[in-house]
Design a protein around this motif. Structure first.
Motif, PDB file in Angstrom:
ATOM      1  N   TRP A   9       0.967  -1.109   0.071  1.00  0.00           N
ATOM      2  CA  TRP A   9      -0.129  -0.211  -0.178  1.00  0.00           C
ATOM      3  C   TRP A   9       0.807   1.238  -0.130  1.00  0.00           C
ATOM      4  CZ3 TRP A   9      -4.734   0.746  -1.297  1.00  0.00           C
ATOM      5  CH2 TRP A   9      -5.674  -0.513  -1.160  1.00  0.00           C
ATOM      6  N   SER A  10       2.191   1.280   0.839  1.00  0.00           N
ATOM      7  CA  SER A  10       2.880   2.339   0.872  1.00  0.00           C
ATOM      8  C   SER A  10       3.401   2.722  -0.469  1.00  0.00           C
ATOM      9  CB  SER A  10       3.911   2.083   1.811  1.00  0.00           C
ATOM     10  OG  SER A  10       4.812   3.081   1.745  1.00  0.00           O
ATOM     11  N   LEU A  13       0.641   3.895  -3.069  1.00  0.00           N
ATOM     12  CA  LEU A  13       0.254   5.069  -2.756  1.00  0.00           C
ATOM     13  C   LEU A  13       1.167   6.105  -3.275  1.00  0.00           C
ATOM     14  CD1 LEU A  13      -1.970   6.921  -1.441  1.00  0.00           C
ATOM     15  CD2 LEU A  13      -0.841   6.677   0.416  1.00  0.00           C
ATOM     16  N   SER A  14       2.700   5.849  -2.843  1.00  0.00           N
ATOM     17  CA  SER A  14       3.584   6.938  -3.424  1.00  0.00           C
ATOM     18  C   SER A  14       3.750   6.855  -4.853  1.00  0.00           C
ATOM     19  CB  SER A  14       4.855   6.324  -2.599  1.00  0.00           C
ATOM     20  OG  SER A  14       5.497   5.265  -3.151  1.00  0.00           O
ATOM     21  N   LEU A  16       1.270   6.598  -6.945  1.00  0.00           N
ATOM     22  CA  LEU A  16      -0.089   7.277  -7.072  1.00  0.00           C
ATOM     23  C   LEU A  16       0.107   8.729  -7.137  1.00  0.00           C
ATOM     24  CD1 LEU A  16      -2.897   6.889  -8.479  1.00  0.00           C
ATOM     25  CD2 LEU A  16      -3.502   6.856  -5.890  1.00  0.00           C
ATOM     26  N   VAL A  17       0.585   9.214  -5.929  1.00  0.00           N
ATOM     27  CA  VAL A  17       0.841  10.405  -5.685  1.00  0.00           C
ATOM     28  C   VAL A  17       1.952  11.067  -6.608  1.00  0.00           C
ATOM     29  CG1 VAL A  17       1.760  12.239  -3.897  1.00  0.00           C
ATOM     30  CG2 VAL A  17       0.074  10.293  -3.422  1.00  0.00           C
ATOM     31  N   ASP A 167       9.919   4.777  -1.153  1.00  0.00           N
ATOM     32  CA  ASP A 167       8.552   5.386  -1.219  1.00  0.00           C
ATOM     33  C   ASP A 167       8.818   6.695  -0.463  1.00  0.00           C
ATOM     34  OD1 ASP A 167       7.501   2.987  -1.668  1.00  0.00           O
ATOM     35  OD2 ASP A 167       6.653   2.428   0.151  1.00  0.00           O
ATOM     36  N   TRP A 171       7.995  10.346  -2.337  1.00  0.00           N
ATOM     37  CA  TRP A 171       7.286  11.307  -1.778  1.00  0.00           C
ATOM     38  C   TRP A 171       7.885  12.746  -1.861  1.00  0.00           C
ATOM     39  CZ3 TRP A 171       2.296  11.431  -0.347  1.00  0.00           C
ATOM     40  CH2 TRP A 171       1.719  10.170  -0.115  1.00  0.00           C
TER      41      TRP A 171
END
Length: 192
Positions: A9-10, A13-14, A16-17, A167, A171
């Motif tokens: 998930w981490s 999400l990273s 995707l962002v 990740d 970010w």
């Protein structure tokens, strides 16, 4: 050994962002700077190939990240230098990225890693220098965050701030891309 669900998930999400921020930056800079928009689009492609299950292999993801680093990042810096009259640095960065892209097949994994991190740091430092001399606060933040991503990628630890190191780097790249997009907008307003 399968990766932990929170690590999946981490990572998702990273990616995707970073992809969303880069896509927004590409769309918002497309009219003013086609080179920067292309650099942001390369980041989008590198981030989204990892998100599509079954579409890519690990080698494809590494190749996408390599291209986004050695061609995409110099494209981002190119316009920043060009508009400020530093055409030699702009051309040198872009030419160096093209040479690295061609030579990437002859480098081993460690060589590509070092070359990619070096390109990231060179782009970050040159953006930071131009931003300091022009007083562009967003450019300073963008260059600093790109530098942080490059520095963190060289650390030996596997986890930073309770997240996998990769990740945290994504970010930092997302924040740097957002700030750099704002820096380009600010720069265009100053020159109009």
């Amino acid at each position: 050994m399968a990766p932990k669900p929170e690590a999946e998930w981490s990572a998702a999400l990273s990616h995707l962002v970073l992809g969303v921020v880069s896509l927004h930056a590409a769309v918002s800079t497309a009219e003013a700077s086609r080179g920067a928009a292309a650099g942001f689009l390369l980041q989008v492609l590198a981030a989204t190939t990892t998100l599509a299950p079954g579409l890519s292999t690990h080698e494809d993801c590494l190749a996408g990240a390599w291209v986004a680093t050695v061609i995409g990042l110099p494209l981002l810096a190119f316009d920043f230098h060009w508009v400020n009259g530093d055409r030699s640095s702009a051309n040198l960065l872009l030419g160096g990225g093209m040479v690295l892209a061609v030579a990437g097949g002859h480098l081993g994994p460690e060589g590509r890693s070092v070359a990619g991190q070096a390109m990231l740091l060179v782009v970050a430092v040159t953006i930071l220098i131009v931003a300091v001399f022009t007083g562009n606060t967003y450019g300073m933040w963008g260059g600093a965050m790109l530098g942080v991503a490059g520095f963190l990628s060289r650390l030996e630890e596997d986890r930073l701030l309770l997240l996998p190191k990769e990740d945290v780097c994504r970010w930092a790249l997302a924040v740097g891309s957002w700030a750099y997009c704002r820096a380009l907008h600010t720069q265009r307003l100053q020159w109009e």
